[in-house]
Design a protein around this motif. Structure first.
Motif, PDB file in Angstrom:
ATOM      1  N   VAL A   1       0.828  -1.213   0.000  1.00 53.10           N
ATOM      2  CA  VAL A   1       0.000   0.000   0.000  1.00 53.10           C
ATOM      3  C   VAL A   1       0.860   1.259   0.000  1.00 53.10           C
ATOM      4  O   VAL A   1       0.466   2.297  -0.541  1.00 53.10           O
ATOM      5  N   ILE A   2       2.057   1.167   0.577  1.00 52.42           N
ATOM      6  CA  ILE A   2       2.892   2.371   0.743  1.00 52.42           C
ATOM      7  C   ILE A   2       4.252   2.227   0.058  1.00 52.42           C
ATOM      8  O   ILE A   2       5.193   2.956   0.390  1.00 52.42           O
ATOM      9  N   ASP A   3       4.366   1.304  -0.927  1.00 54.87           N
ATOM     10  CA  ASP A   3       5.694   1.056  -1.511  1.00 54.87           C
ATOM     11  C   ASP A   3       5.988   1.886  -2.764  1.00 54.87           C
ATOM     12  O   ASP A   3       7.024   1.725  -3.397  1.00 54.87           O
ATOM     13  N   LYS A   4       5.053   2.763  -3.155  1.00 58.50           N
ATOM     14  CA  LYS A   4       5.219   3.650  -4.318  1.00 58.50           C
ATOM     15  C   LYS A   4       5.253   2.910  -5.658  1.00 58.50           C
ATOM     16  O   LYS A   4       5.567   3.516  -6.683  1.00 58.50           O
ATOM     17  N   ASP A   5       4.927   1.640  -5.671  1.00 59.20           N
ATOM     18  CA  ASP A   5       4.922   0.848  -6.903  1.00 59.20           C
ATOM     19  C   ASP A   5       3.474   0.610  -7.319  1.00 59.20           C
ATOM     20  O   ASP A   5       2.733  -0.114  -6.644  1.00 59.20           O
ATOM     21  N   GLU A   6       3.065   1.214  -8.431  1.00 57.72           N
ATOM     22  CA  GLU A   6       1.677   1.096  -8.877  1.00 57.72           C
ATOM     23  C   GLU A   6       1.324  -0.307  -9.366  1.00 57.72           C
ATOM     24  O   GLU A   6       0.149  -0.624  -9.553  1.00 57.72           O
ATOM     25  N   ASP A   7       2.306  -1.158  -9.576  1.00 60.47           N
ATOM     26  CA  ASP A   7       2.054  -2.506 -10.075  1.00 60.47           C
ATOM     27  C   ASP A   7       1.895  -3.537  -8.969  1.00 60.47           C
ATOM     28  O   ASP A   7       1.589  -4.702  -9.236  1.00 60.47           O
ATOM     29  N   THR A   8       2.114  -3.137  -7.714  1.00 61.27           N
ATOM     30  CA  THR A   8       1.906  -4.058  -6.604  1.00 61.27           C
ATOM     31  C   THR A   8       0.599  -3.690  -5.898  1.00 61.27           C
ATOM     32  O   THR A   8       0.126  -2.558  -5.982  1.00 61.27           O
ATOM     33  N   ILE A   9       0.027  -4.665  -5.193  1.00 63.33           N
ATOM     34  CA  ILE A   9      -1.236  -4.433  -4.488  1.00 63.33           C
ATOM     35  C   ILE A   9      -1.211  -5.145  -3.138  1.00 63.33           C
ATOM     36  O   ILE A   9      -0.431  -6.068  -2.918  1.00 63.33           O
ATOM     37  N   TRP A  10      -2.074  -4.672  -2.261  1.00 65.92           N
ATOM     38  CA  TRP A  10      -2.445  -5.457  -1.076  1.00 65.92           C
ATOM     39  C   TRP A  10      -3.755  -6.127  -1.414  1.00 65.92           C
ATOM     40  O   TRP A  10      -4.718  -5.467  -1.796  1.00 65.92           O
ATOM     41  N   HIS A  11      -3.792  -7.452  -1.328  1.00 71.78           N
ATOM     42  CA  HIS A  11      -5.015  -8.204  -1.612  1.00 71.78           C
ATOM     43  C   HIS A  11      -5.438  -8.928  -0.352  1.00 71.78           C
ATOM     44  O   HIS A  11      -4.634  -9.621   0.277  1.00 71.78           O
ATOM     45  N   SER A  12      -6.693  -8.784   0.029  1.00 68.60           N
ATOM     46  CA  SER A  12      -7.193  -9.500   1.201  1.00 68.60           C
ATOM     47  C   SER A  12      -7.321 -10.989   0.887  1.00 68.60           C
ATOM     48  O   SER A  12      -7.237 -11.414  -0.272  1.00 68.60           O
ATOM     49  N   GLY A  13      -7.527 -11.792   1.920  1.00 70.01           N
ATOM     50  CA  GLY A  13      -7.560 -13.239   1.767  1.00 70.01           C
ATOM     51  C   GLY A  13      -8.638 -13.740   0.818  1.00 70.01           C
ATOM     52  O   GLY A  13      -9.713 -13.157   0.709  1.00 70.01           O
ATOM     53  N   TYR A  14      -8.344 -14.855   0.136  1.00 74.38           N
ATOM     54  CA  TYR A  14      -9.267 -15.432  -0.843  1.00 74.38           C
ATOM     55  C   TYR A  14     -10.271 -16.406  -0.228  1.00 74.38           C
ATOM     56  O   TYR A  14     -11.290 -16.725  -0.836  1.00 74.38           O
ATOM     57  N   GLN A  15      -9.949 -16.946   0.923  1.00 76.07           N
ATOM     58  CA  GLN A  15     -10.740 -18.037   1.473  1.00 76.07           C
ATOM     59  C   GLN A  15     -12.174 -17.599   1.789  1.00 76.07           C
ATOM     60  O   GLN A  15     -12.462 -16.419   1.989  1.00 76.07           O
ATOM     61  N   LYS A  16     -13.061 -18.603   1.832  1.00 74.85           N
ATOM     62  CA  LYS A  16     -14.482 -18.328   2.024  1.00 74.85           C
ATOM     63  C   LYS A  16     -14.746 -17.551   3.310  1.00 74.85           C
ATOM     64  O   LYS A  16     -15.651 -16.706   3.367  1.00 74.85           O
ATOM     65  N   HIS A  17     -13.957 -17.822   4.354  1.00 74.68           N
ATOM     66  CA  HIS A  17     -14.180 -17.145   5.625  1.00 74.68           C
ATOM     67  C   HIS A  17     -13.594 -15.736   5.653  1.00 74.68           C
ATOM     68  O   HIS A  17     -13.803 -14.993   6.613  1.00 74.68           O
ATOM     69  N   HIS A  18     -12.875 -15.351   4.595  1.00 77.71           N
ATOM     70  CA  HIS A  18     -12.343 -13.990   4.504  1.00 77.71           C
ATOM     71  C   HIS A  18     -13.399 -13.082   3.876  1.00 77.71           C
ATOM     72  O   HIS A  18     -13.544 -13.026   2.660  1.00 77.71           O
ATOM     73  N   THR A  19     -14.148 -12.402   4.677  1.00 78.49           N
ATOM     74  CA  THR A  19     -15.256 -11.578   4.202  1.00 78.49           C
ATOM     75  C   THR A  19     -15.023 -10.105   4.526  1.00 78.49           C
ATOM     76  O   THR A  19     -14.167  -9.755   5.342  1.00 78.49           O
ATOM     77  N   LEU A  20     -15.784  -9.247   3.872  1.00 73.52           N
ATOM     78  CA  LEU A  20     -15.754  -7.822   4.162  1.00 73.52           C
ATOM     79  C   LEU A  20     -16.501  -7.539   5.460  1.00 73.52           C
ATOM     80  O   LEU A  20     -17.409  -8.283   5.833  1.00 73.52           O
ATOM     81  N   PRO A  21     -16.142  -6.454   6.144  1.00 77.26           N
ATOM     82  CA  PRO A  21     -15.113  -5.472   5.782  1.00 77.26           C
ATOM     83  C   PRO A  21     -13.704  -5.951   6.101  1.00 77.26           C
ATOM     84  O   PRO A  21     -13.522  -6.845   6.931  1.00 77.26           O
ATOM     85  N   VAL A  22     -12.736  -5.334   5.423  1.00 74.67           N
ATOM     86  CA  VAL A  22     -11.328  -5.533   5.746  1.00 74.67           C
ATOM     87  C   VAL A  22     -10.705  -4.152   5.937  1.00 74.67           C
ATOM     88  O   VAL A  22     -11.202  -3.163   5.410  1.00 74.67           O
ATOM     89  N   ASP A  23      -9.622  -4.102   6.700  1.00 76.36           N
ATOM     90  CA  ASP A  23      -9.014  -2.796   6.937  1.00 76.36           C
ATOM     91  C   ASP A  23      -7.503  -2.907   7.026  1.00 76.36           C
ATOM     92  O   ASP A  23      -6.941  -3.988   7.235  1.00 76.36           O
ATOM     93  N   ILE A  24      -6.872  -1.768   6.852  1.00 75.89           N
ATOM     94  CA  ILE A  24      -5.427  -1.640   7.029  1.00 75.89           C
ATOM     95  C   ILE A  24      -5.180  -0.390   7.860  1.00 75.89           C
ATOM     96  O   ILE A  24      -5.865   0.632   7.682  1.00 75.89           O
ATOM     97  N   VAL A  25      -4.236  -0.482   8.782  1.00 75.94           N
ATOM     98  CA  VAL A  25      -3.891   0.651   9.650  1.00 75.94           C
ATOM     99  C   VAL A  25      -2.482   1.112   9.323  1.00 75.94           C
ATOM    100  O   VAL A  25      -1.533   0.318   9.342  1.00 75.94           O
TER     101      VAL A  25
END
Length: 208
Positions: free
Chosen positions: A102-126
């Motif tokens: 999120v803060i690495d200045k590289d537009e080609d990288t991302i933070w992606h939340s978990g894929y698993q079924k139990h990984h539901t919204l909302p998600v947050d980053i501090v």
């Protein structure tokens, strides 16, 4: 006696809402219904009356309108260099799409939340700003290589100690149902200057 818990629960939920997140007009209308509900709570004599008032109050809550970004404010000219920031925490992440992206200045990288079924919204980053700032704007660049995970509904909270957070703005990013409008441009979220060291960005709804 009749069970009034349904209305009591609605009143408790309504009183916990932060008025600063909503437009003045919509909150004023909601407040009328809330005060009415509190006033008649002891007067209601049937379960039907309780249900009807609870529905009326919850409808008023649903009709509240978020202020969103204050577009009347000028663009901030004092952006904080992301090299000075740290990630304090994140709900989860998938594979190698780490929160630090999120803060690495590289537009080609991302933070992606978990894929698993139990990984539901909302998600947050501090994010730890590593200092106290009069914060007035957050810029969020959407994912560039896919529309999957584009955030459409967000809330931002701030804190001085990293433990106790206060909501300052919630709103929506414009989209066409498939992707955000103009995703190549960072989305500016503006608000009245607020002293903060920690910023929590919460994704409430997403595409994909």
């Amino acid at each position: 006696s009749i069970d009034k818990s349904r209305l009591e629960d609605a009143i408790a939920e309504a009183e916990a809402l932060n008025k600063n997140l909503y437009t003045e007009e919509s909150f004023s209308k909601f407040k009328v219904v809330l005060e009415e509900s509190k006033k008649v709570l002891d007067e209601l004599e049937t379960a039907t009356e309780v249900t009807n008032q609870a529905v009326k109050l919850r409808t008023a809550m649903k009709e509240l309108e978020f202020k969103g970004s204050d577009t009347s404010r000028p663009d901030s000219e004092n952006l904080i260099d992301s090299d000075l920031l740290d990630v304090k925490s994140a709900t989860n992440y998938a594979d190698k799409d780490y929160p630090e992206h999120v803060i690495d200045k590289d537009e080609d990288t991302i933070w992606h939340s978990g894929y698993q079924k139990h990984h539901t919204l909302p998600v947050d980053i501090v994010i730890d700003l590593n200092g106290v700032y009069a914060l007035e704007q957050i810029d969020m660049l959407p994912r560039q290589n896919s529309r999957n995970g584009h955030i459409t509904h967000y809330r931002i909270e701030v804190s001085m100690d990293g433990e106790n957070f206060e909501p300052i703005v919630s709103g929506y990013f414009e989209h066409d149902g498939n992707r955000l409008i103009d995703p190549e441009t960072a989305k500016q979220i503006k608000f009245a200057p607020t002293d903060a060291r920690y910023v929590k960005f919460i994704a409430l709804e997403t595409l994909g």
